[in-house]
Write a protein that holds these residues in place. Structure first.
Motif, PDB file in Angstrom:
ATOM      1  N   ASN A  69       0.852  -1.248   0.052  1.00 18.53           N
ATOM      2  CA  ASN A  69      -0.086   0.087   0.183  1.00 18.53           C
ATOM      3  C   ASN A  69       0.739   1.101   0.115  1.00 18.53           C
ATOM      4  N   SER A  70       1.845   1.118   0.669  1.00 21.23           N
ATOM      5  CA  SER A  70       2.733   2.446   0.755  1.00 21.23           C
ATOM      6  C   SER A  70       3.542   2.647  -0.468  1.00 21.23           C
ATOM      7  N   ILE A  71       3.944   1.651  -0.989  1.00 26.39           N
ATOM      8  CA  ILE A  71       4.739   1.525  -2.075  1.00 26.39           C
ATOM      9  C   ILE A  71       3.932   2.045  -3.566  1.00 26.39           C
ATOM     10  N   ALA A  72       2.558   1.574  -3.396  1.00 23.74           N
ATOM     11  CA  ALA A  72       1.674   1.977  -4.448  1.00 23.74           C
ATOM     12  C   ALA A  72       1.458   3.564  -4.363  1.00 23.74           C
ATOM     13  N   ARG A  73       1.310   3.943  -3.163  1.00 24.28           N
ATOM     14  CA  ARG A  73       1.111   5.592  -3.156  1.00 24.28           C
ATOM     15  C   ARG A  73       2.352   6.382  -3.517  1.00 24.28           C
ATOM     16  N   MET A  74       3.795   5.651  -3.311  1.00 16.33           N
ATOM     17  CA  MET A  74       4.776   6.282  -3.880  1.00 16.33           C
ATOM     18  C   MET A  74       4.866   6.412  -5.314  1.00 16.33           C
ATOM     19  N   LEU A  75       4.260   5.165  -5.798  1.00 14.81           N
ATOM     20  CA  LEU A  75       4.415   5.175  -7.258  1.00 14.81           C
ATOM     21  C   LEU A  75       3.333   5.985  -7.966  1.00 14.81           C
ATOM     22  N   GLU A  76       2.297   6.188  -7.385  1.00 17.88           N
ATOM     23  CA  GLU A  76       1.379   7.049  -7.809  1.00 17.88           C
ATOM     24  C   GLU A  76       1.886   8.625  -7.890  1.00 17.88           C
ATOM     25  N   GLN A  77       2.790   9.012  -6.840  1.00 17.00           N
ATOM     26  CA  GLN A  77       3.286  10.267  -6.833  1.00 17.00           C
ATOM     27  C   GLN A  77       4.580  10.478  -7.557  1.00 17.00           C
ATOM     28  N   GLU A  78       5.205   9.567  -7.984  1.00 16.28           N
ATOM     29  CA  GLU A  78       6.526   9.724  -8.588  1.00 16.28           C
ATOM     30  C   GLU A  78       6.457   9.890 -10.072  1.00 16.28           C
ATOM     31  N   SER A  79       7.203  10.935 -10.776  1.00 14.73           N
ATOM     32  CA  SER A  79       6.744  11.329 -12.093  1.00 14.73           C
ATOM     33  C   SER A  79       8.371  10.985 -12.788  1.00 14.73           C
ATOM     34  N   ASP A  80       9.361  10.647 -12.354  1.00 18.77           N
ATOM     35  CA  ASP A  80      10.582  10.108 -12.774  1.00 18.77           C
ATOM     36  C   ASP A  80      10.343   8.555 -13.256  1.00 18.77           C
ATOM     37  N   ILE A  81      10.841   8.392 -14.534  1.00 12.68           N
ATOM     38  CA  ILE A  81      10.178   6.868 -15.120  1.00 12.68           C
ATOM     39  C   ILE A  81      11.303   5.933 -14.504  1.00 12.68           C
ATOM     40  N   ALA A  82      12.500   6.510 -14.362  1.00 13.92           N
ATOM     41  CA  ALA A  82      13.382   5.200 -13.973  1.00 13.92           C
ATOM     42  C   ALA A  82      13.263   4.881 -12.050  1.00 13.92           C
ATOM     43  N   LYS A  83      12.675   6.067 -11.613  1.00 16.76           N
ATOM     44  CA  LYS A  83      12.328   5.795 -10.251  1.00 16.76           C
ATOM     45  C   LYS A  83      10.802   4.911 -10.322  1.00 16.76           C
ATOM     46  N   GLN A  84       9.949   5.237 -11.139  1.00 18.63           N
ATOM     47  CA  GLN A  84       8.819   4.292 -11.372  1.00 18.63           C
ATOM     48  C   GLN A  84       9.203   3.006 -11.519  1.00 18.63           C
ATOM     49  N   MET A  85      10.271   2.686 -12.338  1.00 20.06           N
ATOM     50  CA  MET A  85      10.557   1.364 -12.438  1.00 20.06           C
ATOM     51  C   MET A  85      11.104   0.761 -11.321  1.00 20.06           C
ATOM     52  N   ASP A  86      12.054   1.316 -10.750  1.00 21.31           N
ATOM     53  CA  ASP A  86      12.366   0.920  -9.366  1.00 21.31           C
ATOM     54  C   ASP A  86      11.386   0.511  -8.358  1.00 21.31           C
ATOM     55  N   ILE A  87      10.502   1.156  -8.286  1.00 22.51           N
ATOM     56  CA  ILE A  87       9.473   1.086  -7.258  1.00 22.51           C
ATOM     57  C   ILE A  87       8.542  -0.178  -7.843  1.00 22.51           C
ATOM     58  N   ALA A  88       8.186  -0.095  -9.036  1.00 25.62           N
ATOM     59  CA  ALA A  88       7.412  -1.223  -9.630  1.00 25.62           C
ATOM     60  C   ALA A  88       8.036  -2.329  -9.458  1.00 25.62           C
ATOM     61  N   ARG A  89       9.396  -2.562  -9.595  1.00 31.31           N
ATOM     62  CA  ARG A  89      10.076  -3.841  -9.411  1.00 31.31           C
ATOM     63  C   ARG A  89      10.183  -4.264  -7.914  1.00 31.31           C
ATOM     64  N   LEU A  90       9.949  -3.441  -7.161  1.00 33.66           N
ATOM     65  CA  LEU A  90       9.809  -3.557  -5.392  1.00 33.66           C
ATOM     66  C   LEU A  90       8.700  -4.090  -5.339  1.00 33.66           C
ATOM     67  N   LEU A  91       7.514  -3.362  -5.729  1.00 31.55           N
ATOM     68  CA  LEU A  91       6.149  -3.709  -5.846  1.00 31.55           C
ATOM     69  C   LEU A  91       5.747  -5.156  -6.148  1.00 31.55           C
ATOM     70  N   LEU A  92       6.456  -5.575  -7.439  1.00 30.01           N
ATOM     71  CA  LEU A  92       6.469  -6.951  -7.821  1.00 30.01           C
ATOM     72  C   LEU A  92       6.897  -8.108  -7.011  1.00 30.01           C
ATOM     73  N   TYR A  93       7.922  -7.618  -6.391  1.00 27.17           N
ATOM     74  CA  TYR A  93       8.623  -8.703  -5.502  1.00 27.17           C
ATOM     75  C   TYR A  93       7.655  -9.069  -4.349  1.00 27.17           C
ATOM     76  N   TYR A  94       7.180  -7.881  -3.862  1.00 24.34           N
ATOM     77  CA  TYR A  94       6.270  -8.036  -2.491  1.00 24.34           C
ATOM     78  C   TYR A  94       5.051  -8.607  -3.119  1.00 24.34           C
TER      79      TYR A  94
END
Length: 125
Positions: A69-94
């Motif tokens: 839930n926390s990471i989903a909120r971070m992903l929603e607020q992030e505009s940098d594509i590279a950071k979005q990819m990192d966040i999305a990978r972490l989300l997939l692991y969880y």
């Protein structure tokens, strides 16, 4: 020891269970430690281990869900594509951890159901 109980024991060992040296208190049979329980291969007697009563797997699930839930909120607020990819990978692991945990819960539920059916059948005899 029946073929079914032998298959069940082999399956528990394959899934990470371990043989224990202590004999079953009811029939002196061989026991397997699996999913927080000691299970006698011979008579089916089960003992819930104290460490399993704490619900540590459930606690882990709660932590992972909170992180998702926390990471989903971070992903929603992030505009940098590279950071979005990192966040999305972490989300997939969880999410993968949750998926494996759910599959394990389903397997344990099926095993408990089979044991319940066997005990019910034994009681009817």
């Amino acid at each position: 020891m029946s073929k079914d109980s032998m298959k069940t024991a082999a399956e528990m060992l394959r899934k990470g269970g371990t043989l224990v040296k202590e004999a079953c208190s009811k029939c002196r049979g061989v026991q397997v430690k699996y999913s927080g329980r000691l299970i006698c291969i011979n008579c089916g007697n089960e003992t819930v281990l104290e460490e399993a009563k704490t619900g540590s797997l459930q606690d882990l699930k709660s932590v992972i869900i909170a992180k998702v839930n926390s990471i989903a909120r971070m992903l929603e607020q992030e505009s940098d594509i590279a950071k979005q990819m990192d966040i999305a990978r972490l989300l997939l692991y969880y999410l993968e951890i949750l998926k494996v945990s759910e599959e394990r819960d389903k397997e344990e539920g099926k095993e408990e159901g089979k044991r319940g059916e066997r005990k019910k059948g034994d009681d009817e005899r």
